[in-house]
Design an enzyme around this catalytic site. Structure first.
Site, PDB file in Angstrom:
ATOM      1  N   GLN A  91     -27.400 -47.245 -79.966  1.00  0.00           N
ATOM      2  CA  GLN A  91     -28.321 -48.175 -79.299  1.00  0.00           C
ATOM      3  C   GLN A  91     -29.683 -48.170 -79.990  1.00  0.00           C
ATOM      4  OE1 GLN A  91     -27.453 -50.216 -76.794  1.00  0.00           O
ATOM      5  NE2 GLN A  91     -29.496 -51.057 -76.525  1.00  0.00           N
ATOM      6  N   LYS A 106     -22.690 -51.719 -70.866  1.00  0.00           N
ATOM      7  CA  LYS A 106     -21.646 -51.631 -71.901  1.00  0.00           C
ATOM      8  C   LYS A 106     -20.531 -50.713 -71.439  1.00  0.00           C
ATOM      9  CE  LYS A 106     -24.777 -52.640 -75.674  1.00  0.00           C
ATOM     10  NZ  LYS A 106     -25.810 -52.102 -76.542  1.00  0.00           N
ATOM     11  N   ASP A 159     -21.344 -53.218 -84.253  1.00  0.00           N
ATOM     12  CA  ASP A 159     -22.552 -54.066 -84.276  1.00  0.00           C
ATOM     13  C   ASP A 159     -22.596 -54.950 -85.525  1.00  0.00           C
ATOM     14  OD1 ASP A 159     -24.313 -53.795 -82.085  1.00  0.00           O
ATOM     15  OD2 ASP A 159     -24.946 -51.805 -82.750  1.00  0.00           O
TER      16      ASP A 159
HETATM   17  N1  GUN Z   1     -30.403 -52.975 -78.612  1.00  0.00           N
HETATM   18  C1  GUN Z   1     -30.477 -54.212 -78.064  1.00  0.00           C
HETATM   19  N2  GUN Z   1     -29.421 -54.955 -78.438  1.00  0.00           N
HETATM   20  C2  GUN Z   1     -28.659 -54.182 -79.238  1.00  0.00           C
HETATM   21  C3  GUN Z   1     -27.426 -54.400 -79.910  1.00  0.00           C
HETATM   22  O1  GUN Z   1     -26.814 -55.482 -79.883  1.00  0.00           O
HETATM   23  N3  GUN Z   1     -26.952 -53.348 -80.633  1.00  0.00           N
HETATM   24  C4  GUN Z   1     -27.610 -52.168 -80.707  1.00  0.00           C
HETATM   25  N4  GUN Z   1     -27.066 -51.190 -81.442  1.00  0.00           N
HETATM   26  N5  GUN Z   1     -28.759 -51.933 -80.084  1.00  0.00           N
HETATM   27  C5  GUN Z   1     -29.277 -52.939 -79.352  1.00  0.00           C
END
Ligand code: GUN
Length: 296
Positions: free
Chosen positions: A98, A54, A121
């Protein structure tokens, strides 16, 4: 029939290119640079990989990336304080915490503390409610990516039968809401659905998000249907670890009209849509028009 393979990697590169161009324009015309903050608590190896990817993608499209890595024993009060400081920081337009968080932390409380306008998200309860009532919201990245691919493949989706297999808060439910927003006739199927095969065979659009390796087989697919496989499952086959989707690709591809592979289908779209959401959040925060083609 042999299905057209939907190239998610190429599509995601296109989306990132659109984001990058708009970020450059914001910078040139307004002196604005979107900022995305990612918070990682603990040392979960998979999460570390995601967060690294990311960060790299965020920088690549010209945005500011703010990474906050906290120890696994971080207290809830400290994490809430960090989220509140990011909420108040005008350089930060998007916040992602996350998941999964360590067990002693209340994920719902943390997510619902994020400013909904910065919730890239789309997990905050306000965004869930806004999406469910057809109002402007932040939309979860994976379903947004699926919607973009479907619109690109099919044009207008109105009137099509869409079946979403899986009812998670992160994919299944928001996917169904987005398809409803595009005037599909939507069915949400799941592990307790009776005669799943018959339900799936009615689908012009079939989205598989159940987390069960190769559960959707070719005999469950309507000829010519568009199949979107959200699953990412690690399995052992022939003594090797392999990534497979929720769809049995070989049998589905001879029936479907178009299908996403795993890997290289939906997966790459998730980060691309995270960047799109961060750009959207920045535009909204500054009263600017939303970026074309990057929102629901
Ligand atoms: N962990 C795995 N995929 C995601 C996601 O799309 N967003 C978040 N916040 N955590 C994750």
């Amino acid at each position: 029939m042999t299905a057209t393979m939907i190239d998610g990697k190429a599509f995601a590169a296109r989306v990132r290119g659109l984001v990058q161009a708009q970020v450059a324009r914001l910078q040139a015309e307004r002196g604005l640079r979107p900022g995305l903050a990612v918070v990682l608590v603990g040392e979960d190896p998979a999460s570390q990989v995601y967060v690294r990817n990311k960060h790299a993608s965020t920088v690549e499209v010209g945005m500011n990336s703010y990474e906050h890595r906290l120890p696994a024993d971080t207290s809830e009060a400290d994490l809430l304080a960090l989220v509140n400081s990011l909420n108040a920081d005008p350089k930060v337009h998007g916040i992602l915490v996350q998941l999964p968080l360590p067990k002693h932390l209340n994920s719902e409380l943390i997510i619902n503390t994020i400013d909904p306008a910065k919730d890239v998200d789309g997990f905050h309860i306000s965004n869930v409610g806004l999406l469910g009532t057809g109002q402007k919201s932040m939309v979860p990245c994976t379903p947004l990516g699926c919607l973009m691919m479907l619109r690109d493949c099919l044009g207008a989706l109105a009137g099509l039968n869409a079946v979403v297999v899986g009812r998670s808060n992160i994919v299944g439910k928001p996917m169904a809401q987005l398809l409803l927003g595009d005037s599909c006739t939507v069915t949400i199927a799941h592990s307790k659905t009776r005669d799943l095969a018959a339900v799936c065979r009615g689908a012009d659009i079939l989205v598989a998000a159940v987390g069960r390796p190769e559960m959707i087989t070719g005999d469950m697919v309507k000829p010519g249907a568009t199949v979107i496989d959200v699953g990412i499952n690690r399995i052992e086959r022939d003594g090797k670890t392999r990534l497979v989707g929720d769809v049995h690709y070989a049998s589905a591809a001879v029936v479907a009209g178009a299908i996403t592979p795993v890997p290289g289908g939906v997966g790459p779209m998730t980060i691309a849509c995270l960047l799109a959401n961060a750009l959207t959040a920045c535009c909204r925060a500054n009263g600017l028009p939303e970026p074309a083609g990057l929102t629901a």
